[in-house]
Design a protein around this motif. Structure first.
Motif, PDB file in Angstrom:
ATOM      1  N   VAL A 165       0.859  -1.190   0.000  1.00 40.39           N
ATOM      2  CA  VAL A 165       0.000   0.000   0.000  1.00 40.39           C
ATOM      3  C   VAL A 165       0.891   1.235   0.000  1.00 40.39           C
ATOM      4  O   VAL A 165       1.822   1.340   0.787  1.00 40.39           O
ATOM      5  N   ARG A 166       0.591   2.146  -0.926  1.00 38.01           N
ATOM      6  CA  ARG A 166       1.412   3.350  -1.042  1.00 38.01           C
ATOM      7  C   ARG A 166       0.945   4.430  -0.079  1.00 38.01           C
ATOM      8  O   ARG A 166      -0.241   4.568   0.179  1.00 38.01           O
ATOM      9  N   LYS A 167       1.899   5.174   0.395  1.00 33.14           N
ATOM     10  CA  LYS A 167       1.564   6.335   1.228  1.00 33.14           C
ATOM     11  C   LYS A 167       0.870   7.349   0.327  1.00 33.14           C
ATOM     12  O   LYS A 167       1.249   7.543  -0.822  1.00 33.14           O
ATOM     13  N   ALA A 168      -0.154   7.987   0.856  1.00 36.31           N
ATOM     14  CA  ALA A 168      -0.902   8.956   0.051  1.00 36.31           C
ATOM     15  C   ALA A 168       0.034  10.048  -0.449  1.00 36.31           C
ATOM     16  O   ALA A 168       0.878  10.543   0.297  1.00 36.31           O
ATOM     17  N   SER A 170      -1.118  12.908  -2.097  1.00 31.25           N
ATOM     18  CA  SER A 170      -1.733  14.226  -2.121  1.00 31.25           C
ATOM     19  C   SER A 170      -1.786  14.830  -0.727  1.00 31.25           C
ATOM     20  O   SER A 170      -1.844  14.131   0.277  1.00 31.25           O
ATOM     21  N   GLN A 171      -1.760  16.152  -0.678  1.00 29.86           N
ATOM     22  CA  GLN A 171      -1.906  16.860   0.601  1.00 29.86           C
ATOM     23  C   GLN A 171      -3.351  16.746   1.087  1.00 29.86           C
ATOM     24  O   GLN A 171      -3.607  16.702   2.275  1.00 29.86           O
ATOM     25  N   THR A 172      -4.250  16.749   0.112  1.00 28.31           N
ATOM     26  CA  THR A 172      -5.658  16.703   0.493  1.00 28.31           C
ATOM     27  C   THR A 172      -6.093  15.249   0.675  1.00 28.31           C
ATOM     28  O   THR A 172      -5.570  14.348   0.039  1.00 28.31           O
ATOM     29  N   VAL A 173      -7.051  15.072   1.561  1.00 25.85           N
ATOM     30  CA  VAL A 173      -7.541  13.718   1.832  1.00 25.85           C
ATOM     31  C   VAL A 173      -8.369  13.251   0.643  1.00 25.85           C
ATOM     32  O   VAL A 173      -9.316  13.926   0.230  1.00 25.85           O
ATOM     33  N   GLN A 174      -7.987  12.129   0.088  1.00 20.55           N
ATOM     34  CA  GLN A 174      -8.671  11.644  -1.108  1.00 20.55           C
ATOM     35  C   GLN A 174      -9.923  10.852  -0.757  1.00 20.55           C
ATOM     36  O   GLN A 174      -9.989  10.187   0.274  1.00 20.55           O
ATOM     37  N   VAL A 190      -7.740  -1.333  -2.476  1.00 23.76           N
ATOM     38  CA  VAL A 190      -8.296   0.027  -2.394  1.00 23.76           C
ATOM     39  C   VAL A 190      -8.758   0.300  -0.958  1.00 23.76           C
ATOM     40  O   VAL A 190      -8.486   1.362  -0.393  1.00 23.76           O
ATOM     41  N   PHE A 191      -9.417  -0.685  -0.359  1.00 23.50           N
ATOM     42  CA  PHE A 191      -9.834  -0.519   1.047  1.00 23.50           C
ATOM     43  C   PHE A 191      -8.618  -0.328   1.948  1.00 23.50           C
ATOM     44  O   PHE A 191      -8.592   0.570   2.806  1.00 23.50           O
ATOM     45  N   LEU A 195      -7.602   2.652   4.479  1.00 20.19           N
ATOM     46  CA  LEU A 195      -7.395   2.358   5.895  1.00 20.19           C
ATOM     47  C   LEU A 195      -6.062   2.921   6.374  1.00 20.19           C
ATOM     48  O   LEU A 195      -5.990   3.649   7.366  1.00 20.19           O
ATOM     49  N   LEU A 196      -4.989   2.611   5.654  1.00 25.38           N
ATOM     50  CA  LEU A 196      -3.659   3.010   6.117  1.00 25.38           C
ATOM     51  C   LEU A 196      -3.444   4.508   6.009  1.00 25.38           C
ATOM     52  O   LEU A 196      -2.698   5.090   6.784  1.00 25.38           O
ATOM     53  N   ASN A 197      -4.085   5.119   5.020  1.00 25.79           N
ATOM     54  CA  ASN A 197      -3.892   6.555   4.842  1.00 25.79           C
ATOM     55  C   ASN A 197      -5.022   7.371   5.472  1.00 25.79           C
ATOM     56  O   ASN A 197      -5.066   8.585   5.314  1.00 25.79           O
TER      57      ASN A 197
END
Lengths: 463, 96
Positions: A165-168, A170-174, A190-191, A195-197
């Motif tokens: 799972v990649r770290k998000a 974007s600065q904004t919450v997707q 995707v879930f 969850l992690l981000n």
């Protein structure tokens, strides 16, 4: 964290999932948005804890879970993970016969059915809590989609699933829109990403029409979508481009099948500000690499050069082989040294190297065998797709008693074109550009091309 | 009995599918009858015959070649007979 029995808290400190849950404890933003309900991460964590208490009797058992998209279903899943169960993730729409078969084959102690069956499931008479063997990590078993045969179980560790799972970015919450079936690898990823981000998972109701989906995307403020190219073609074919363009997308992730230049181009035109990425991942190998330069295929540079993600690629007889450090347990769930990244694994994906680019040309098993001559469906799709008036096309194998298989195709007509005239144009173009065995012998107009349950074009399909 | 045999006779459909295959190849369909000899002189290759058989299976729900045996066929009449429910009808039609 009030009033929980201490054994739950003990359980929660001992595995990777409990760490994840602990890290979410302060997130009061939306976890799940469904057409009629929004659940915050805070409320959701409470329901995970309640489920964990409820399912305490299943601690360390082998448990099946019928997974639909929705907070309560994911809460069951995480509760079972907290309880260190070996979790078998199953399609909520599974038939009773197939379920019986899986319960028998894998000696499942219980099946958790979702939010409407809140009776504590009982262990079967011969079931013990089977995976109690000291320090072994609990496993999660995901089945392949089975679009090309019987679904195969693939055993994962939570660690290995979470690692890719990649770290998000974007600065904004997707707000991520779930287009994949929740019980399949891509859907779970995707879930887990959300969850992690601590981002938001937006889940449609099953059976929504394309215009309903688009309206929901707009009103839920979806900013990221992970989908197959075929899913997008269906949105583009059956939805209004004007309405689609109003969805505030920042990130489009394509996966599951080949992302061709046409779909990459359409999406960049519709969403000039969005980042369009195509990902190469399989249920068995996990995520291998991603490409975000707007071009189909991947840079030849990826070959023979170990990637920083620990994934290596090479071509053997035109087929992509992958070696990965991601800890897969193999299809038999056996020891993980067997498949822990020391072996090159053939992917079945055929690749053609053209200068500094590698292009996917199809699946080995999708090759159509016409009297001994091999035909690549994708090549035929490219020819048919180039005919004016053709919006989408699927080329597949049709059984033939005399020559084994023959090439057939179905196509979707662009609005404003006459499908009979387009059909004649397709036949003329194919006569001119293809050899006799490559020419589709059945050419049929349809309103939408047939997709598998995992939204991929079905090519190796003999009616 | 004759009338019944004629209404259910697959010959028209067989000729229609042959014509479609000629058109799909970009050729003008020739006049076909039960006596037409099915060989290379017709302008069709083996894949085209396979296409006719596949189309007829779709249209009539029957594939006489599915068993794997390929009977000795000379004329379009021989071919059409394979699609009749009762092989005896063949005589009645070709004599009519």
């Amino acid at each position: 964290m009030t009033g929980l029995p201490s054994r739950i808290l003990d359980g929660m400190t001992s595995n990777v999932i409990s760490e994840v849950i602990a890290s979410l404890a302060r997130a009061d933003r939306a976890a799940f948005i469904a057409p009629r309900q929004t659940v915050s991460w805070l409320d959701w964590i409470e329901s995970v804890k309640e489920c964990a208490i409820h399912f305490e009797s299943l601690r360390r058992a082998r448990v099946g879970i019928l997974l639909s998209a929705g907070g309560s279903f994911y809460a069951n899943l995480l509760a079972l993970a907290l309880l260190e169960c070996d979790v078998f993730v199953l399609d909520a729409a599974i038939t009773p016969d197939s379920l019986d078969e899986i319960v028998g084959d894998f000696r499942l102690g219980a099946v958790v059915g979702g939010d409407d069956s809140f009776d504590a499931p009982k262990l079967g008479p011969e079931q013990e809590n089977q995976n109690v063997d000291g320090g072994r990590q609990s496993r999660v078993v995901i089945f392949t989609s089975g679009s090309t045969g019987r679904p195969k179980p693939v055993f994962h560790l939570w660690n290995s699933l979470l690692r890719t799972v990649r770290k998000a970015r974007s600065q904004t919450v997707q707000r991520w829109f779930l287009t994949y079936r929740p019980h399949l690898y891509a859907g779970l990823q995707v879930f887990l990403h959300c969850l992690l981000n601590q981002e938001t998972l937006v889940t449609p109701d099953p059976g929504m029409s394309v215009p309903q989906v688009i309206a929901f995307l707009q009103c839920a403020g979806v900013s990221s979508i992970s989908a197959t190219p075929s899913y997008w073609r269906r949105l583009l074919t059956m939805g209004s481009a004007q309405e689609l363009a109003r969805v505030p997308l920042e990130q489009i992730t394509l996966g599951g099948e080949i992302a061709d230049q046409a779909i990459l181009r359409s999406l960049s035109r519709l969403y000039p500000h969005a980042r369009v990425v195509h990902i190469y991942a399989t249920s068995e190998l996990g995520r291998c690499f991603a490409v975000d330069d707007g071009l189909e295929g991947f840079p030849s540079l990826f070959l023979d050069t170990p990637r920083d993600s620990g994934v290596e690629l090479r071509l053997v007889d035109g087929e992509l082989h992958v070696r990965t450090i991601n800890e897969m347990l193999g299809a038999n769930g056996g020891s993980h040294d067997d498949r822990s990244g020391r072996n090159w694994i053939p992917t079945g994906d055929l690749v053609e190297r053209v200068g500094d680019r590698c292009l996917f040309v199809g699946r080995r098993q999708d090759m159509i065998n016409v009297g001994g001559d091999k035909v690549r469906p994708l090549l035929v799709e490219q020819v048919v797709g180039g005919v004016p008036g053709v919006r989408d096309v699927r080329v597949y194998a049709r059984r033939s008693s005399l020559v084994g298989q023959m090439v057939a195709c179905e196509f979707v007509t662009e609005p404003g074109f006459d499908s009979e005239l387009v059909k004649e144009a397709i036949q003329k173009t194919c006569r001119e550009q293809l050899r006799s065995h490559e020419r589709p012998r059945l050419v049929e107009p349809v309103t939408a091309v047939m997709l598998s349950t995992s939204d991929k074009k079905i090519r190796a399909y003999a009616e | 009995m004759m009338a019944q045999a004629v209404t259910t006779d697959p010959l028209d459909r067989v000729i229609e599918e042959f014509h479609t295959v000629f058109k799909n190849k970009g050729l003008v369909p020739p006049v076909l009858c039960t006596e037409t000899i099915l060989d290379g002189s017709l302008g069709l290759e083996s894949l085209d015959f396979a296409e006719v058989v596949m189309r007829l299976e779709q249209a009539l729900g029957k594939d006489p070649f599915a068993t794997g045996t390929i009977p000795d066929l000379k004329t379009l009449g021989d071919f059409t007979a394979l699609y009749r429910d009762r092989p005896d009808d063949r005589l009645a039609i070709s004599n009519s």
